[in-house]
Design a protein around this motif. Structure first.
Motif, PDB file in Angstrom:
ATOM      1  N   PHE A 122     -10.094  97.865  21.370  1.00  0.00           N
ATOM      2  CA  PHE A 122      -9.384  99.277  20.659  1.00  0.00           C
ATOM      3  C   PHE A 122     -10.384  99.180  19.822  1.00  0.00           C
ATOM      4  CE2 PHE A 122      -7.042 100.388  17.200  1.00  0.00           C
ATOM      5  CZ  PHE A 122      -6.529 101.298  17.659  1.00  0.00           C
ATOM      6  N   TYR A 123     -10.973  98.167  19.015  1.00  0.00           N
ATOM      7  CA  TYR A 123     -11.668  98.923  17.803  1.00  0.00           C
ATOM      8  C   TYR A 123     -12.907  99.487  18.168  1.00  0.00           C
ATOM      9  CZ  TYR A 123      -8.336  97.657  14.655  1.00  0.00           C
ATOM     10  OH  TYR A 123      -6.726  97.343  13.412  1.00  0.00           O
ATOM     11  N   SER A 124     -13.569  99.588  19.117  1.00  0.00           N
ATOM     12  CA  SER A 124     -14.940 100.451  19.423  1.00  0.00           C
ATOM     13  C   SER A 124     -14.501 101.544  19.174  1.00  0.00           C
ATOM     14  CB  SER A 124     -15.005  99.623  20.607  1.00  0.00           C
ATOM     15  OG  SER A 124     -14.441 100.355  21.841  1.00  0.00           O
ATOM     16  N   ALA A 125     -13.478 101.780  19.294  1.00  0.00           N
ATOM     17  CA  ALA A 125     -13.157 103.598  18.568  1.00  0.00           C
ATOM     18  C   ALA A 125     -13.462 103.970  17.778  1.00  0.00           C
ATOM     19  CB  ALA A 125     -11.706 103.958  19.230  1.00  0.00           C
ATOM     20  N   PHE A 126     -13.741 102.885  16.726  1.00  0.00           N
ATOM     21  CA  PHE A 126     -13.718 104.204  15.765  1.00  0.00           C
ATOM     22  C   PHE A 126     -15.767 103.881  15.001  1.00  0.00           C
ATOM     23  CE2 PHE A 126     -10.033 102.605  14.356  1.00  0.00           C
ATOM     24  CZ  PHE A 126      -9.346 103.674  13.158  1.00  0.00           C
ATOM     25  N   MET A 127     -16.256 103.546  16.478  1.00  0.00           N
ATOM     26  CA  MET A 127     -18.023 103.996  16.543  1.00  0.00           C
ATOM     27  C   MET A 127     -18.275 105.208  16.764  1.00  0.00           C
ATOM     28  SD  MET A 127     -19.364 100.125  19.176  1.00  0.00           S
ATOM     29  CE  MET A 127     -18.863 101.138  20.637  1.00  0.00           C
ATOM     30  N   VAL A 128     -17.158 105.652  18.016  1.00  0.00           N
ATOM     31  CA  VAL A 128     -17.302 107.381  17.417  1.00  0.00           C
ATOM     32  C   VAL A 128     -16.038 108.172  16.493  1.00  0.00           C
ATOM     33  CG1 VAL A 128     -18.156 106.725  19.837  1.00  0.00           C
ATOM     34  CG2 VAL A 128     -16.140 107.983  19.586  1.00  0.00           C
ATOM     35  N   ALA A 129     -15.406 107.326  16.077  1.00  0.00           N
ATOM     36  CA  ALA A 129     -14.248 108.991  15.709  1.00  0.00           C
ATOM     37  C   ALA A 129     -13.827 108.103  14.337  1.00  0.00           C
ATOM     38  CB  ALA A 129     -13.183 108.217  16.292  1.00  0.00           C
ATOM     39  N   ASN A 130     -13.741 109.566  13.497  1.00  0.00           N
ATOM     40  CA  ASN A 130     -13.331 109.249  12.402  1.00  0.00           C
ATOM     41  C   ASN A 130     -11.931 108.566  11.725  1.00  0.00           C
ATOM     42  OD1 ASN A 130     -12.318 111.819  11.873  1.00  0.00           O
ATOM     43  ND2 ASN A 130     -14.055 112.073  11.724  1.00  0.00           N
ATOM     44  N   LYS A 131     -10.843 108.494  12.745  1.00  0.00           N
ATOM     45  CA  LYS A 131      -9.688 108.411  12.427  1.00  0.00           C
ATOM     46  C   LYS A 131      -9.157 108.508  14.117  1.00  0.00           C
ATOM     47  CE  LYS A 131      -5.317 111.052  11.458  1.00  0.00           C
ATOM     48  NZ  LYS A 131      -4.770 112.985  11.330  1.00  0.00           N
ATOM     49  N   VAL A 132      -8.104 107.541  14.574  1.00  0.00           N
ATOM     50  CA  VAL A 132      -7.608 106.906  15.600  1.00  0.00           C
ATOM     51  C   VAL A 132      -6.285 107.042  15.253  1.00  0.00           C
ATOM     52  CG1 VAL A 132      -7.692 105.450  17.370  1.00  0.00           C
ATOM     53  CG2 VAL A 132      -9.410 105.904  16.129  1.00  0.00           C
ATOM     54  N   GLU A 133      -5.089 107.597  16.828  1.00  0.00           N
ATOM     55  CA  GLU A 133      -3.771 107.286  16.055  1.00  0.00           C
ATOM     56  C   GLU A 133      -3.603 106.653  17.479  1.00  0.00           C
ATOM     57  OE1 GLU A 133      -2.088 111.149  15.505  1.00  0.00           O
ATOM     58  OE2 GLU A 133      -3.649 112.164  15.307  1.00  0.00           O
ATOM     59  N   ILE A 134      -2.840 106.111  17.541  1.00  0.00           N
ATOM     60  CA  ILE A 134      -1.570 105.627  18.776  1.00  0.00           C
ATOM     61  C   ILE A 134      -0.405 105.742  18.400  1.00  0.00           C
ATOM     62  CG2 ILE A 134      -1.518 103.591  19.445  1.00  0.00           C
ATOM     63  CD1 ILE A 134      -3.653 102.344  18.420  1.00  0.00           C
ATOM     64  N   ILE A 135       0.333 106.489  20.252  1.00  0.00           N
ATOM     65  CA  ILE A 135       1.786 107.255  20.481  1.00  0.00           C
ATOM     66  C   ILE A 135       1.906 105.978  21.137  1.00  0.00           C
ATOM     67  CG2 ILE A 135       3.201 108.514  21.185  1.00  0.00           C
ATOM     68  CD1 ILE A 135       1.266 110.387  19.458  1.00  0.00           C
ATOM     69  N   THR A 136       2.800 105.345  21.178  1.00  0.00           N
ATOM     70  CA  THR A 136       2.563 104.619  22.466  1.00  0.00           C
ATOM     71  C   THR A 136       4.165 103.560  21.910  1.00  0.00           C
ATOM     72  OG1 THR A 136       2.936 101.825  23.225  1.00  0.00           O
ATOM     73  CG2 THR A 136       2.834 102.291  20.560  1.00  0.00           C
ATOM     74  N   LYS A 137       4.927 104.011  23.312  1.00  0.00           N
ATOM     75  CA  LYS A 137       6.584 103.392  23.477  1.00  0.00           C
ATOM     76  C   LYS A 137       6.509 102.204  24.498  1.00  0.00           C
ATOM     77  CE  LYS A 137      10.911 104.593  25.331  1.00  0.00           C
ATOM     78  NZ  LYS A 137      11.893 103.888  24.459  1.00  0.00           N
ATOM     79  N   SER A 138       7.077 101.097  24.242  1.00  0.00           N
ATOM     80  CA  SER A 138       7.072  99.602  25.224  1.00  0.00           C
ATOM     81  C   SER A 138       8.388 100.641  26.855  1.00  0.00           C
ATOM     82  CB  SER A 138       7.653  99.081  24.745  1.00  0.00           C
ATOM     83  OG  SER A 138       8.008  97.480  25.374  1.00  0.00           O
ATOM     84  N   TYR A 139       8.095  99.461  27.523  1.00  0.00           N
ATOM     85  CA  TYR A 139       8.452  99.594  28.328  1.00  0.00           C
ATOM     86  C   TYR A 139      10.783  98.650  28.450  1.00  0.00           C
ATOM     87  CZ  TYR A 139       8.919  94.286  28.914  1.00  0.00           C
ATOM     88  OH  TYR A 139       8.459  92.866  29.045  1.00  0.00           O
ATOM     89  N   LYS A 140      10.342  98.303  27.370  1.00  0.00           N
ATOM     90  CA  LYS A 140      11.560  98.000  26.469  1.00  0.00           C
ATOM     91  C   LYS A 140      12.325  98.729  25.971  1.00  0.00           C
ATOM     92  CE  LYS A 140       9.438  93.073  25.032  1.00  0.00           C
ATOM     93  NZ  LYS A 140       8.617  92.694  24.114  1.00  0.00           N
ATOM     94  N   ASP A 141      13.336  98.286  25.941  1.00  0.00           N
ATOM     95  CA  ASP A 141      14.821  99.898  25.377  1.00  0.00           C
ATOM     96  C   ASP A 141      14.494 100.380  23.732  1.00  0.00           C
ATOM     97  OD1 ASP A 141      16.096 101.825  25.432  1.00  0.00           O
ATOM     98  OD2 ASP A 141      17.835 100.935  25.154  1.00  0.00           O
ATOM     99  N   GLU A 142      13.350 100.267  23.049  1.00  0.00           N
ATOM    100  CA  GLU A 142      12.860 100.094  22.304  1.00  0.00           C
ATOM    101  C   GLU A 142      12.593 101.512  21.574  1.00  0.00           C
ATOM    102  OE1 GLU A 142      11.613  96.947  19.763  1.00  0.00           O
ATOM    103  OE2 GLU A 142      12.557  95.606  20.954  1.00  0.00           O
ATOM    104  N   PRO A 143      12.059 102.319  20.024  1.00  0.00           N
ATOM    105  CA  PRO A 143      11.311 103.170  19.787  1.00  0.00           C
ATOM    106  C   PRO A 143      10.142 103.740  20.144  1.00  0.00           C
ATOM    107  CG  PRO A 143      13.276 102.049  17.977  1.00  0.00           C
ATOM    108  CD  PRO A 143      13.678 101.570  19.057  1.00  0.00           C
ATOM    109  N   ALA A 144       9.865 104.528  20.503  1.00  0.00           N
ATOM    110  CA  ALA A 144       8.387 104.661  20.194  1.00  0.00           C
ATOM    111  C   ALA A 144       7.686 104.793  18.644  1.00  0.00           C
ATOM    112  CB  ALA A 144       7.660 105.303  20.768  1.00  0.00           C
ATOM    113  N   ALA A 145       6.382 104.201  18.849  1.00  0.00           N
ATOM    114  CA  ALA A 145       5.304 104.137  17.199  1.00  0.00           C
ATOM    115  C   ALA A 145       4.702 104.661  17.500  1.00  0.00           C
ATOM    116  CB  ALA A 145       5.143 102.667  16.510  1.00  0.00           C
ATOM    117  N   HIS A 146       4.340 105.244  16.199  1.00  0.00           N
ATOM    118  CA  HIS A 146       3.040 106.301  16.012  1.00  0.00           C
ATOM    119  C   HIS A 146       1.345 105.677  14.859  1.00  0.00           C
ATOM    120  CE1 HIS A 146       1.004 110.463  15.134  1.00  0.00           C
ATOM    121  NE2 HIS A 146       0.422 109.525  15.126  1.00  0.00           N
ATOM    122  N   TRP A 147       1.228 104.795  15.232  1.00  0.00           N
ATOM    123  CA  TRP A 147       0.295 104.103  14.626  1.00  0.00           C
ATOM    124  C   TRP A 147      -1.671 105.133  14.037  1.00  0.00           C
ATOM    125  CZ3 TRP A 147      -5.186 103.214  14.600  1.00  0.00           C
ATOM    126  CH2 TRP A 147      -5.340 101.333  14.087  1.00  0.00           C
TER     127      TRP A 147
END
Length: 627
Positions: A122-147
């Motif tokens: 995942f961290y290889s993304a920072f070779m080409v990006a100055n900012k990286v966002e992750i928007i993710t929701k688990s298959y479990k019944d829990e709120p989504a997260a934004h990193w």
């Protein structure tokens, strides 16, 4: 919203990632799509054992470009992450999500296709990006997260309103890396690295023609429809069982691997083993010819359908790197960038397995259809001969199918040929002498002389033949190889009988002295031999040992410095030939010199040694003689 510091052991990890972790920045896309594939395959596995609580469906991985916002987005519909998992797998780089997943489901997840380290990929993304966002929701019944992280050790993490499970990775591309906002560049990378990934990868849309029904009017025009542009073939030939495939399937896959190759492969070898390691693949024998250096299309190495490299040195024995095809193994250990092999015992076992499998296939092809194998021999021999030289186990197995063609186009195994010549081509010391030519045209007169005596002559013309003969002579008892032009025909296979010379010893001494006055001693060693009177008056030969050593030096090997030695030849004078008697009895020194020079030039001409100024002078002199 939470903020914090990423838990890494080295404070300046981002500069390290950008400079050293990956040799090529384009690798970031492969890593992110590999992670998306991991996440999707994990969900597939959990649904198959009834743990997911959600439908698997027919998920795709989508890659999108937003040029205006300078964003590249990779979205999957996989397992997703909870806030705690983001903390663990993204912020604590030392942990690997895949490792924990495998540990938890080690018994049932063997075939789930987990690719590797989630965190560092995942961290290889920072070779080409100055900012990286992750928007993710688990298959479990829990709120989504934004990193969100801007390439420092600081991050923010908060809830997001994503409703469906899966992950979106949003890369804010650096000014220096704008090439990764170009559609053609991204498509090029997807085709290079992800062409055979197991989950469909969507990149935009394309127009597709709708076929007209059979009863459509003649003037009807076909319509088009817009469909998803799916980059990859999720079920390539090597992932199937050989029983599921026909020859045309293998040839179609070959064209898929090498779109610029228009010739069909000669044959293929399907690799499929699950113990003591996992390995699948298909190797193809293309038409080789004689050039060992041409290697345009290399064997491609995959790890669970993810392209890794076309540098398969170490995995595939060197002699087989001239082949084409695919090898896929999760058991080949790679470093963090998946680009270079680490030294490992498993790799040696894999290399031995591939050697054995190729040898078994060649033996099977030879046994099942020898006629067809003989037709293909000249197009594959360079690989087999190189294998016999470099791998002792392959050498042993190859004795059953390696072929030795004669100048009259008959093919024998080594055992068959030595049996055929044992009566006529055994010398006075009990050695079987195998005569061979390396160039039918250049050595035509020598071949003719040998075949007239009833000898069989092999045609061995590959560039490594000298090395191979050396090996055969060292492994086979009472066998020697002699090139037909290395001596006059009566000396090639030394028998007990001896020819009587017409000349006395005194005449021979005078004749040798006469020749030595005209022939340069630094180039020719003069030998007087009693031969048939109808044999050539002068024959130029090069001693087998010296010539072979020089050839081996030119292709690597042989005695040190041999390649720098001057060309030395034997000039064999036939003392029983009428012209030699005329030279001996010439009334003037001038006439004798002219006859010797003309005879020498004719002998040189027959060996393709007469060139440049010498050839011009010979032609001029010959015209004068005709006049």
């Amino acid at each position: 919203m939470a903020t914090g510091n990423i838990n890494v052991s080295v404070e300046n990890i981002f500069p390290l990632i950008k400079k050293f972790l990956y040799s090529d920045h384009e690798i970031f896309l492969r890593e992110l799509i590999s992670n998306a594939t991991d996440a999707t395959l994990k969900l597939k596995h959990l649904t198959s054992i009834g743990e997911a609580g959600v439908e698997y469906g027919n998920p795709t991985i989508e890659v999108r470009i937003d040029k205006e916002k300078k964003q590249l987005i990779i979205s999957d519909k996989g397992i997703g992450m909870t806030r705690e998992e983001v903390e663990k797998y993204i912020n604590q780089v030392a942990f690997s999500g895949a490792e924990e997943f495998l540990e938890k489901y080690k018994d049932s997840a063997k075939d789930s296709g987990i690719i590797g380290h989630f965190g560092l990929g995942f961290y290889s993304a920072f070779m080409v990006a100055n900012k990286v966002e992750i928007i993710t929701k688990s298959y479990k019944d829990e709120p989504a997260a934004h990193w969100v992280c801007e390439g420092t050790t600081e991050f923010t993490l908060e809830e997001a309103d994503k409703k469906t499970h899966g992950t979106d990775i949003i890369l804010h591309i650096n000014e220096d890396d704008k090439e990764f906002l170009e559609e053609h560049r991204i498509e090029q990378l997807l085709v290079k690295y992800n062409k055979f990934m197991p989950i469909p990868i969507k990149f935009g849309t394309k127009e597709e023609t709708i076929e007209l029904p059979e009863d459509a009017p003649e003037d009807a025009k076909p319509e088009t429809k817009t469909v998803d542009n799916i980059i990859n073939n999720t079920n390539p030939a090597w992932t199937k069982q050989p029983t599921e495939l026909e020859n045309k399937d293998y040839n179609e896959f070959y064209r898929e691997l090498y779109p610029m190759q228009f010739e069909e492969p000669l044959f293929h070898i399907h690799l499929n083993v699950d113990y003591p390691f996992n390995l699948t693949g298909i190797l193809y024998f293309p038409k080789m010819g004689q050039d060992m250096n041409i290697q345009k299309d290399k064997i491609q190495l995959y790890q669970n359908q993810v392209y890794v490299t076309d540098n398969v040195e170490g995995i595939v024995p060197e002699f087989l790197t001239m082949l084409r095809g695919v090898i896929d193994s999760p058991d080949i250990p790679l470093n963090v960038s998946r680009s270079y092999l680490q030294a490992d015992g498993a790799v040696k076992k894999i290399s031995s397995y591939i050697t054995r499998k190729v040898a078994d296939k060649l033996k099977s092809l030879f046994n099942n259809n020898r006629e067809d194998f003989e037709k293909k021999w000249n197009d594959i021999k360079i690989v087999i001969e190189y294998g016999m030289l470099s791998e002792d186990k392959f050498f042993e197995k190859a004795q059953a199918f390696a072929l030795y063609p004669t100048v009259d186009n008959k093919y024998y195994t080594f055992e068959e040929f030595t049996e055929k010549i044992k009566d006529n081509q055994t010398d006075k010391d009990g050695n079987k002498v195998i005569l061979y030519a390396s160039n039918e045209d250049a050595q035509h007169s020598y071949i003719e002389a040998a075949t007239e005596k009833g000898y069989e002559v092999l045609l061995l013309d590959s560039p490594i033949v000298s090395h191979l003969l050396q090996k055969l002579e060292s492994t086979e008892e009472k066998i020697s190889f002699v090139r037909v032009d290395s001596d006059h025909v009566d000396n090639l296979i030394k028998k007990d009988e001896e020819k009587i010379s017409k000349l006395t010893d005194e005449e021979k001494e005078k004749l040798k002295a006469d020749f030595e006055k005209v022939i340069p001693a630094e180039k020719y060693s003069i030998q007087l031999e009693a031969m048939d009177s109808n044999a050539a008056p002068l024959i130029i030969t090069q001693p087998e040992f010296m010539r072979r050593m020089k050839e081996m030096q030119q292709t690597g090997g042989g005695m040190f410095g041999m390649g720098n030695m001057p060309e030395m030849y034997n000039l064999v004078v036939n003392t029983n030939h009428e012209l030699i008697s005329e030279i001996l009895n010439s009334k003037t020194a001038k006439k004798q010199e002219r006859l010797i020079k003309q005879s020498l030039d004719l002998a040189k001409l027959s060996q393709n040694l007469l060139k440049g100024e010498e050839l011009t002078a010979f032609i001029k002199r010959s015209f004068e003689m005709v006049k």
